[in-house]
Write an enzyme that holds these catalytic residues in place. Structure first.
Site, PDB file in Angstrom:
ATOM      1  N   LYS A 107       1.427  -1.454   9.507  1.00 21.58           N
ATOM      2  CA  LYS A 107       2.736  -0.888   9.837  1.00 21.58           C
ATOM      3  C   LYS A 107       3.577  -1.844  10.685  1.00 21.58           C
ATOM      4  O   LYS A 107       4.780  -1.686  10.789  1.00 21.58           O
ATOM      5  CB  LYS A 107       2.586   0.466  10.514  1.00 21.58           C
ATOM      6  CG  LYS A 107       2.027   1.514   9.549  1.00 21.58           C
ATOM      7  CD  LYS A 107       2.312   2.924   9.978  1.00 21.58           C
ATOM      8  CE  LYS A 107       1.841   3.921   8.933  1.00 21.58           C
ATOM      9  NZ  LYS A 107       0.362   3.951   8.806  1.00 21.58           N
TER      10      LYS A 107
HETATM   11  C1  LIG Z   1      -0.145   4.420   7.527  1.00 20.41           C
HETATM   12  C2  LIG Z   1      -1.477   3.924   7.103  1.00 20.41           C
HETATM   13  C3  LIG Z   1      -1.923   4.013   5.767  1.00 20.41           C
HETATM   14  C4  LIG Z   1      -1.139   4.725   4.696  1.00 20.41           C
HETATM   15  O1  LIG Z   1      -0.006   4.013   4.318  1.00 20.41           O
HETATM   16  P1  LIG Z   1       1.207   4.740   3.561  1.00 20.41           P
HETATM   17  O2  LIG Z   1       2.244   3.711   3.435  1.00 20.41           O
HETATM   18  O3  LIG Z   1       1.615   5.896   4.441  1.00 20.41           O
HETATM   19  O4  LIG Z   1       0.677   5.214   2.254  1.00 20.41           O
HETATM   20  C5  LIG Z   1      -3.140   3.434   5.441  1.00 20.41           C
HETATM   21  N1  LIG Z   1      -3.894   2.825   6.367  1.00 20.41           N
HETATM   22  C6  LIG Z   1      -3.520   2.720   7.658  1.00 20.41           C
HETATM   23  C7  LIG Z   1      -4.413   2.054   8.637  1.00 20.41           C
HETATM   24  C8  LIG Z   1      -2.294   3.256   8.072  1.00 20.41           C
HETATM   25  O5  LIG Z   1      -1.928   3.154   9.365  1.00 20.41           O
END
Ligand SMILES: *Cc1c(COP(=O)(O)O)cnc(C)c1O
Length: 435
Positions: A107
């Site tokens: 993220k």
């Molecule tokens: C947010 C997150 C996901 C999921 O990603 P999306 O874009 O919401 O599908 C997967 N793994 C981790 C570690 C995350 O923080």
């Protein structure tokens, strides 16, 4: 470049408006009005480009004239100052490590790009932008880290006193600079209510520029395309068809990959791998998305029962289920399977997976078993194993080490302002400290 709502009942807007609004007034999500195309030959040139260089070229297609080339270059060099390595486990299986940013999860890509893009637009106005966020732990620190040191922006975090873990509190309160943490005498819901009220309060919104930097912002999706190209640029044999396995929750990561394919990424297919929150694999089977309450699992960042980017996904395919099924293959896995995969990969390859990445790996294995075609898999590694140390220890018997840069943060003194659970106090705080 113009952006339109997925519901098509709001006017088209510039990138700048799309970024500051977050979602469209009709409740839809912003999408590019016209899909750009990468110039022919971009794929063959990819190898010679650094990550910021390819980010600039791909990013330029979406920011158009709204951000001058020099400013875009500065944004991507500032945002992506960490490596994005592709680790090869076997000839046909690679792991794309997206967790080398400051909060150890993918993220960081979306949040850091959005922060700097907002910073760019704010500097044009010469005003100060306040980003307000209520948090029960993790989101607050991700936002704070993303905006840390970005000129023209201050972040105000509201968190419930005594109700976040020590490590979480340290991450929220030790950054300093343009980040202020308010330790609210109340619950997380109280914090959220205060933040929401600030965003619509007539006096606050009249006096200062304020936004929430939420997760469905188009500025988060654009940079998530970059690393799909980054993966390609590192493949030893890009001629073997590539299948990306994406551990998914709200589908931001997957949607970005599909967007990348639309503009010219030579990917054969995508795997949407979920935990037991399997509404998307279920949709691929039945043709219907049936939202439901989320279930708690070990890969908790993917505990989503109604994925927020689903509207973007179907919009991208004009609701054509056949076309969607051609590009996406779905599967879901239990916590037991996840733990076993973490254990097995550690035994076989001496590689440590976090529980989310393990779901992605299971997705690739399951796909490879059922589809005999000669392909190579790239599993997106979405979090550093140290972020989920308890679960990793349970799976492989060893606690992963905390990377130095995070361990250092935990040693610094906490700096927060004890704060009453009262909107008038927040209003006064926001107005009195507006420079
Ligand atoms: C947010 C997150 C996901 C999921 O990603 P999306 O874009 O919401 O599908 C997967 N793994 C981790 C570690 C995350 O923080």
């Amino acid at each position: 470049m113009k952006f339109r709502s997925t519901l098509r009942r709001s006017p088209e807007v510039s990138l700048r408006d799309a970024v500051f609004r977050g979602s469209a007034p009709d409740g839809g999500l912003y999408m590019p009005v016209e899909m750009p195309r990468l110039p022919a030959g971009f794929s063959s040139r990819l190898r010679s480009l650094s990550f910021p260089e390819l980010a600039r070229e791909v990013g330029a297609l979406f920011v158009g004239d709204d951000v001058p080339p020099d400013a875009l270059a500065e944004i991507v060099t500032g945002a992506f100052d960490f490596p994005v390595p592709l680790i090869t486990l076997t000839e046909r299986l690679h792991i794309l490590e997206l967790f080398h940013g400051p909060t150890l999860a993918f993220k960081d890509f979306g949040a850091r790009f959005m922060a700097r893009l907002m910073g760019h637009f704010v500097q044009e106005t010469g005003k100060l932008l306040t980003v307000i966020v209520a948090t029960s732990g993790d989101t607050g620190s991700a936002v704070a880290h993303a905006f840390l040191g970005v000129p023209g922006i201050r972040v105000v975090i509201l968190y419930p006193a005594g109700r976040v873990s020590d490590a979480q509190e340290k991450q929220l309160t030790t950054l300093g600079q343009n980040i202020t943490a308010l330790e609210v005498a109340g619950s997380f819901d109280d914090c959220q209510r205060l933040a929401k009220q600030a965003l619509v309060d007539p006096i606050v919104t009249q006096e200062i520029m304020i936004t929430s930097a939420n997760s469905i912002n188009i500025a988060r999706l654009i940079p998530q395309m970059f690393y799909y190209f980054g993966a390609f640029s590192q493949l030893r044999d890009p001629a073997i068809p590539v299948v990306f396995s994406v551990p998914s929750g709200n589908l931001g990561n997957l949607t970005a990959g599909l967007l990348a394919k639309r503009i010219g990424l030579p990917a054969a297919q995508f795997i949407v791998a979920t935990n037991t929150n399997d509404v998307v694999p279920e949709f691929l089977r039945s043709g219907q998305l049936i939202p439901r309450a989320s279930r708690h699992t070990l890969s908790n960042a993917m505990d989503v029962g109604n994925p927020s980017n689903f509207a973007r996904l179907v919009d991208l395919y004009d609701n054509d289920l056949r076309a969607i099924r051609q590009d996406i293959w779905g599967c879901s896995f239990s916590d037991e399977e996840t733990l076993r995969a973490m254990h097995d990969v550690n035994q076989r390859h001496h590689y440590t997976l976090d529980p989310h990445t393990a779901v992605g790996l299971l997705g690739w294995e399951s796909f490879a078993k059922q589809n005999q075609a000669a392909a190579q898999g790239i599993v997106l590694a979405t979090a550093h194993p140290a972020k989920f140390a308890e679960t990793v220890a349970r799976a492989i018997g060893i606690r992963p080490e905390m990377p130095e840069r995070l361990a250092g943060l935990l040693k610094r003194p906490k700096q927060s302002i004890p704060f009453p659970n009262r909107f008038s106090a927040l209003q006064e705080f926001l107005l009195s400290s507006k420079t």
